[in-house]
Design a protein around this motif. Structure first.
Motif, short mmCIF file in Angstrom:
data_model
loop_
_atom_site.label_atom_id
_atom_site.label_comp_id
_atom_site.label_asym_id
_atom_site.label_seq_id
_atom_site.Cartn_x
_atom_site.Cartn_y
_atom_site.Cartn_z
N GLN A 43 5.94 -7.04 1.80
CA GLN A 43 6.13 -7.69 3.16
C GLN A 43 7.13 -7.10 3.88
O GLN A 43 8.04 -6.48 3.31
CB GLN A 43 6.39 -9.26 2.94
N ASP A 44 6.71 -6.56 5.11
CA ASP A 44 7.76 -5.87 5.85
C ASP A 44 8.24 -4.50 5.39
O ASP A 44 9.25 -4.23 5.67
CB ASP A 44 9.02 -6.79 6.19
N GLY A 45 7.34 -3.89 4.85
CA GLY A 45 7.61 -2.50 4.20
C GLY A 45 8.74 -2.70 2.97
O GLY A 45 9.11 -1.57 2.47
N GLU A 273 0.94 2.71 4.76
CA GLU A 273 1.53 3.56 5.87
C GLU A 273 1.01 5.11 6.30
O GLU A 273 1.38 5.90 6.95
CB GLU A 273 2.99 4.18 5.52
N THR A 329 -1.26 -6.16 8.66
CA THR A 329 -0.04 -6.57 8.63
C THR A 329 0.83 -5.69 7.62
O THR A 329 2.13 -5.87 7.50
CB THR A 329 0.04 -8.14 8.03
N GLY A 330 0.12 -4.90 6.67
CA GLY A 330 0.89 -4.24 5.89
C GLY A 330 1.28 -5.04 4.51
O GLY A 330 1.95 -4.36 3.70
N ARG A 331 1.07 -6.16 4.36
CA ARG A 331 1.25 -6.95 3.21
C ARG A 331 0.26 -6.36 2.17
O ARG A 331 -0.89 -6.01 2.56
CB ARG A 331 0.95 -8.30 3.50
N ASP A 354 1.34 -18.07 1.58
CA ASP A 354 2.66 -18.19 1.41
C ASP A 354 3.01 -19.70 0.34
O ASP A 354 4.18 -19.82 0.22
CB ASP A 354 3.54 -18.33 2.55
#
Length: 355
Positions: A43-45, A273, A329-331, A354
């Motif tokens: 999450q968030d990279g 990415e 979202t990149g999740r 979640d």
């Protein structure tokens, strides 16, 4: 007296991020569903890791991000990415037939006419596996049910002989999931990338994908290549040990491929990415089964709420795996289990909620 459940993990054998471990326990259901689980959630990279259960060996220890598990067909994404990587360089073309890269065995053969791009998307028309006699097919089915290796270490040359002997193929351009096709693709790519040397799929994958991505815990296990260490050895759903699968012939489809939560997190983050070698393989190109579309190795599903999930899963006689990411979202999530009990639902809950 009731025998102990050998698949259950002990609550004290929990490692990594406590909140993620607690979510894993809720998502996994009854402890007896799995012997050991290892998860990476991005999450968030940034990846987070957690594990339940133990490694196997002389001195069992709690499973960890660097514990290796069999990943089975999840490894097909590596073969698809190799095609995109080599195509970007001009080493091969998705429009090339197999016979151009493996002419000695496949010239004039039905499998030799299969295009590399069709093999990567399961659109070559080739069957799921090579032809076997009724007795051999029965033996393989029984072996898998009993936790034995149905591939029995089938090597590259024997695999190629069997692939070349395929008498016919279905209609090219129609989705038909094929372990045979992905394995043939991997060996064709190895031949195309090593015109003056001995083709070796495992070395090609290590050179082009694993080393650039820092995936040092991903291994190809054969009779000549030992099991990785530390490892969570495979088990059947009832808890009995299962034989690891080994086959250099079917390695590009996932037989004998082991990886870790840490390595798969590196892969997922690089694909999300767009910096992974051959990352374009994850782009959906054709319709597949149900609501899925297929790229090169990777599948894509659009959920009812519009969420796009790029994914693949895998299973052997005693292990299960899943990797998936949400491009918007990149999740992303990687789930590894050393029990022959699917982890797709567990992975979807971690990836999409979640809870």
């Amino acid at each position: 007296m009731t025998a102990p459940d050998r698949t259950a993990w002990s609550p004290r054998l929990t490692g990594g991020d406590p909140e993620l471990a607690a979510r894993m326990k809720r998502a996994a259901g009854a402890p007896g569903n799995h012997r050991a689980l290892s998860v990476a959630l991005i999450q968030d990279g940034a990846p987070r890791f957690a594990a339940l259960g133990t490694e196997d060996g002389d001195t069992p220890a709690p499973a960890a991000p660097d514990t290796a598990f069999e990943i089975g067909s999840t490894a097909k994404v590596l073969t698809g990415m190799l095609l995109s990587r080599l195509a970007e360089r001009g080493t091969v073309s998705p429009e090339q037939p197999v016979a151009e890269l493996l002419p000695d065995r496949f010239t004039g053969r039905p499998a030799g006419r299969a295009l590399l791009g069709d093999l990567a998307a399961h659109r070559s028309g080739l069957p799921r596996l090579h032809h076997r006699s009724a007795a051999a097919a029965l033996w393989a089915s029984l072996a898998a049910r009993r936790g034995r290796d149905p591939y029995r270490g089938l090597d590259r040359d024997a695999f190629l002989d069997r692939a070349a002997a395929v008498r016919g193929a279905g209609s090219a351009g129609t989705f038909r999931y094929s372990n045979l096709g992905t394995a043939l693709l991997g060996h064709a790519l190895a031949a195309g990338a090593s015109p003056d040397g001995e083709p070796d799929y495992a070395r090609l994958a290590e050179r082009e994908l694993l080393t650039p991505l820092g995936m040092t815990g991903t291994r190809f296990h054969t009779r000549a290549r030992p099991l990785p260490h530390p490892a969570a050895l495979p088990h059947r759903p009832g808890g009995r040990p299962a034989e690891p699968w080994t086959s250099p012939g079917y390695a590009p489809s996932g037989a004998g491929v082991w990886s870790t939560a840490r390595d798969l997190a590196r892969l997922l983050l690089a694909v999300a990415e767009g910096r992974a070698p051959g990352a374009d393989a994850a782009r959906a190109r054709f319709d597949a089964e149900g609501e899925n579309r297929v790229g090169r190795g990777w599948f894509t599903r659009i959920r009812a709420d519009g969420t796009e999930v790029v994914w693949h899963n895998g299973g052997t006689g005693g292990s299960a795996s899943f990797i998936g990411l949400v491009p918007r979202t990149g999740r992303a999530v990687a789930v590894l289990s050393n029990t022959g009990h699917g982890v797709d639902a567990l992975a979807a809950r971690l990836l999409l909620t979640d809870d």
